[in-house]
Write a protein that holds these residues in place. Structure first.
Motif, PDB file in Angstrom:
ATOM      1  N   GLN A  49      -5.663 -19.321 -16.129  1.00 43.90           N
ATOM      2  CA  GLN A  49      -5.644 -18.075 -16.903  1.00 43.90           C
ATOM      3  C   GLN A  49      -6.813 -17.188 -16.499  1.00 43.90           C
ATOM      4  OE1 GLN A  49      -5.591 -18.834 -21.113  1.00 43.90           O
ATOM      5  NE2 GLN A  49      -3.421 -19.337 -21.119  1.00 43.90           N
ATOM      6  N   ALA A  50      -7.995 -17.779 -16.355  1.00 47.90           N
ATOM      7  CA  ALA A  50      -9.165 -16.995 -15.953  1.00 47.90           C
ATOM      8  C   ALA A  50      -8.918 -16.345 -14.598  1.00 47.90           C
ATOM      9  CB  ALA A  50     -10.408 -17.877 -15.905  1.00 47.90           C
ATOM     10  N   LYS A  51      -8.348 -17.105 -13.675  1.00 47.29           N
ATOM     11  CA  LYS A  51      -8.052 -16.568 -12.341  1.00 47.29           C
ATOM     12  C   LYS A  51      -7.036 -15.436 -12.428  1.00 47.29           C
ATOM     13  CE  LYS A  51      -6.726 -17.949  -7.712  1.00 47.29           C
ATOM     14  NZ  LYS A  51      -6.349 -19.059  -6.834  1.00 47.29           N
ATOM     15  N   GLU A  52      -5.978 -15.633 -13.220  1.00 47.78           N
ATOM     16  CA  GLU A  52      -4.952 -14.603 -13.390  1.00 47.78           C
ATOM     17  C   GLU A  52      -5.542 -13.314 -13.965  1.00 47.78           C
ATOM     18  OE1 GLU A  52      -0.878 -13.901 -16.010  1.00 47.78           O
ATOM     19  OE2 GLU A  52      -1.443 -15.945 -15.492  1.00 47.78           O
ATOM     20  N   ASP A  62     -17.902 -15.095 -22.264  1.00 49.09           N
ATOM     21  CA  ASP A  62     -17.347 -15.511 -23.546  1.00 49.09           C
ATOM     22  C   ASP A  62     -15.903 -15.993 -23.462  1.00 49.09           C
ATOM     23  OD1 ASP A  62     -19.725 -14.927 -24.842  1.00 49.09           O
ATOM     24  OD2 ASP A  62     -19.129 -12.867 -25.278  1.00 49.09           O
ATOM     25  N   TYR A  63     -15.281 -15.904 -22.268  1.00 52.06           N
ATOM     26  CA  TYR A  63     -13.897 -16.356 -22.153  1.00 52.06           C
ATOM     27  C   TYR A  63     -13.847 -17.877 -22.291  1.00 52.06           C
ATOM     28  CZ  TYR A  63      -9.091 -16.817 -20.687  1.00 52.06           C
ATOM     29  OH  TYR A  63      -7.750 -17.125 -20.658  1.00 52.06           O
ATOM     30  N   VAL A  64     -12.821 -18.368 -22.922  1.00 58.70           N
ATOM     31  CA  VAL A  64     -12.684 -19.788 -23.253  1.00 58.70           C
ATOM     32  C   VAL A  64     -12.850 -20.701 -22.040  1.00 58.70           C
ATOM     33  CG1 VAL A  64     -10.160 -19.688 -23.090  1.00 58.70           C
ATOM     34  CG2 VAL A  64     -11.231 -21.466 -24.463  1.00 58.70           C
ATOM     35  N   ALA A  65     -12.421 -20.296 -20.885  1.00 61.99           N
ATOM     36  CA  ALA A  65     -12.501 -21.155 -19.688  1.00 61.99           C
ATOM     37  C   ALA A  65     -13.936 -21.500 -19.311  1.00 61.99           C
ATOM     38  CB  ALA A  65     -11.814 -20.475 -18.506  1.00 61.99           C
ATOM     39  N   GLU A  67     -16.436 -22.145 -21.500  1.00 60.66           N
ATOM     40  CA  GLU A  67     -17.099 -22.808 -22.615  1.00 60.66           C
ATOM     41  C   GLU A  67     -17.962 -23.966 -22.116  1.00 60.66           C
ATOM     42  OE1 GLU A  67     -15.608 -23.425 -26.820  1.00 60.66           O
ATOM     43  OE2 GLU A  67     -14.791 -25.121 -25.709  1.00 60.66           O
ATOM     44  N   THR A  68     -19.061 -24.189 -22.791  1.00 61.41           N
ATOM     45  CA  THR A  68     -19.980 -25.259 -22.429  1.00 61.41           C
ATOM     46  C   THR A  68     -20.008 -26.331 -23.526  1.00 61.41           C
ATOM     47  OG1 THR A  68     -21.875 -24.260 -23.544  1.00 61.41           O
ATOM     48  CG2 THR A  68     -21.469 -23.585 -21.242  1.00 61.41           C
ATOM     49  N   ALA A  69     -20.591 -27.464 -23.191  1.00 64.22           N
ATOM     50  CA  ALA A  69     -20.761 -28.520 -24.187  1.00 64.22           C
ATOM     51  C   ALA A  69     -21.607 -28.016 -25.360  1.00 64.22           C
ATOM     52  CB  ALA A  69     -21.390 -29.756 -23.554  1.00 64.22           C
ATOM     53  N   ALA A  70     -22.587 -27.160 -25.075  1.00 63.05           N
ATOM     54  CA  ALA A  70     -23.409 -26.591 -26.152  1.00 63.05           C
ATOM     55  C   ALA A  70     -22.547 -25.743 -27.094  1.00 63.05           C
ATOM     56  CB  ALA A  70     -24.546 -25.751 -25.570  1.00 63.05           C
ATOM     57  N   ASP A  71     -21.566 -25.020 -26.545  1.00 71.19           N
ATOM     58  CA  ASP A  71     -20.650 -24.239 -27.387  1.00 71.19           C
ATOM     59  C   ASP A  71     -19.843 -25.165 -28.301  1.00 71.19           C
ATOM     60  OD1 ASP A  71     -21.387 -21.808 -26.119  1.00 71.19           O
ATOM     61  OD2 ASP A  71     -19.857 -22.093 -24.567  1.00 71.19           O
ATOM     62  N   VAL A  72     -19.373 -26.264 -27.745  1.00 75.78           N
ATOM     63  CA  VAL A  72     -18.596 -27.228 -28.535  1.00 75.78           C
ATOM     64  C   VAL A  72     -19.477 -27.798 -29.651  1.00 75.78           C
ATOM     65  CG1 VAL A  72     -17.346 -29.427 -28.490  1.00 75.78           C
ATOM     66  CG2 VAL A  72     -17.115 -27.817 -26.574  1.00 75.78           C
ATOM     67  N   ARG A  73     -20.687 -28.204 -29.302  1.00 75.26           N
ATOM     68  CA  ARG A  73     -21.602 -28.757 -30.313  1.00 75.26           C
ATOM     69  C   ARG A  73     -21.890 -27.742 -31.417  1.00 75.26           C
ATOM     70  NH1 ARG A  73     -24.144 -30.464 -25.553  1.00 75.26           N
ATOM     71  NH2 ARG A  73     -23.690 -32.640 -25.114  1.00 75.26           N
ATOM     72  N   ARG A  74     -22.072 -26.487 -31.046  1.00 71.18           N
ATOM     73  CA  ARG A  74     -22.326 -25.433 -32.038  1.00 71.18           C
ATOM     74  C   ARG A  74     -21.153 -25.324 -33.011  1.00 71.18           C
ATOM     75  NH1 ARG A  74     -21.633 -20.825 -29.121  1.00 71.18           N
ATOM     76  NH2 ARG A  74     -19.519 -20.957 -29.881  1.00 71.18           N
ATOM     77  N   ASP A  75     -19.924 -25.331 -32.473  1.00 74.86           N
ATOM     78  CA  ASP A  75     -18.748 -25.250 -33.341  1.00 74.86           C
ATOM     79  C   ASP A  75     -18.669 -26.450 -34.286  1.00 74.86           C
ATOM     80  OD1 ASP A  75     -18.006 -22.845 -32.272  1.00 74.86           O
ATOM     81  OD2 ASP A  75     -16.208 -23.586 -31.262  1.00 74.86           O
ATOM     82  N   PRO A 171     -15.586  -5.964 -27.593  1.00 75.27           N
ATOM     83  CA  PRO A 171     -16.548  -5.717 -26.520  1.00 75.27           C
ATOM     84  C   PRO A 171     -16.790  -7.012 -25.742  1.00 75.27           C
ATOM     85  CG  PRO A 171     -17.399  -4.940 -28.644  1.00 75.27           C
ATOM     86  CD  PRO A 171     -16.150  -5.707 -28.931  1.00 75.27           C
ATOM     87  N   GLY A 172     -16.846  -6.916 -24.448  1.00 74.35           N
ATOM     88  CA  GLY A 172     -17.092  -8.089 -23.614  1.00 74.35           C
ATOM     89  C   GLY A 172     -15.835  -8.812 -23.171  1.00 74.35           C
TER      90      GLY A 172
END
Length: 186
Positions: A49-52, A62-65, A67-75, A171-172
């Motif tokens: 999807q990111a490539k498309e 900020d696109y889901v593709a 995402e980092t482990a830190a983002d997961v931990r934050r959630d 935005p972004g």
């Protein structure tokens, strides 16, 4: 195996280990120890999807593709629930869910099925599981979002009973976000 990042795969809990060879899709609630696995699965699952869309980490972090482990931990620290889905003992999908501030609206986020496991109805089974988990938490309806230009994905959710509600731009993000919603049966 050059270029492939090795991720430690969380083991199935003992109660679920019996399903290892049954062909059943086994959801396991994830914790912080699974953050790298989840981020990796999402990155692999959303790479096409990111490539498309012509996106990379620098142009659209900020696109889901991306995402980092830190983002997961934050959630997870913020109350979001994450699940890994195992098929024959192998993690093949993930999803996150939470209840909104009204206590009645659930959200399904970050549904990802590894590309080599698509076409087996696993995505729908993950959605149905998430809906049941949200209903158990008190949700009366479920909301999710997709990239508005992904008509095939929208059709998938329509087949599962979701209705298109609204489109928004942020935005972004260089694309429109489409929100879909479904009322949960009692």
């Amino acid at each position: 195996m050059a270029g492939k990042k090795r991720i430690a795969v969380p083991a199935l809990p003992p109660a679920a280990a019996a399903l290892r060879r049954s062909g059943a899709l086994c959801p396991v609630r994830a914790d912080e120890s699974c953050a790298e696995q989840i981020a990796w699965m999402i990155g692999v699952s959303f790479a096409a999807q990111a490539k498309e869309l012509g996106l990379d980490r620098q142009s659209c972090p900020d696109y889901v593709a991306f995402e980092t482990a830190a983002d997961v931990r934050r959630d997870l620290a913020g109350g979001t629930r994450a699940y890994l889905f195992y098929l024959d003992g192998v993690p093949v999908a993930t999803v996150r869910l939470h209840i909104g501030p009204d206590g009645r609206t659930g959200s399904i986020d970050r549904l990802a099925v590894l590309p080599q496991y698509r076409g087996r109805d696993l995505g729908a089974r993950c959605v149905y599981f998430a809906e049941g988990a949200l209903r158990a938490l008190g949700a009366k309806k479920v909301r999710l979002s997709i990239v508005a230009s992904f008509a095939k994905l929208e059709s998938f959710y329509h087949r599962l009973g979701y209705a298109t509600k609204e489109d928004k731009t942020y935005p972004g993000l260089p694309f429109t976000v489409r929100y879909l919603q479904k009322k949960l049966p009692r």
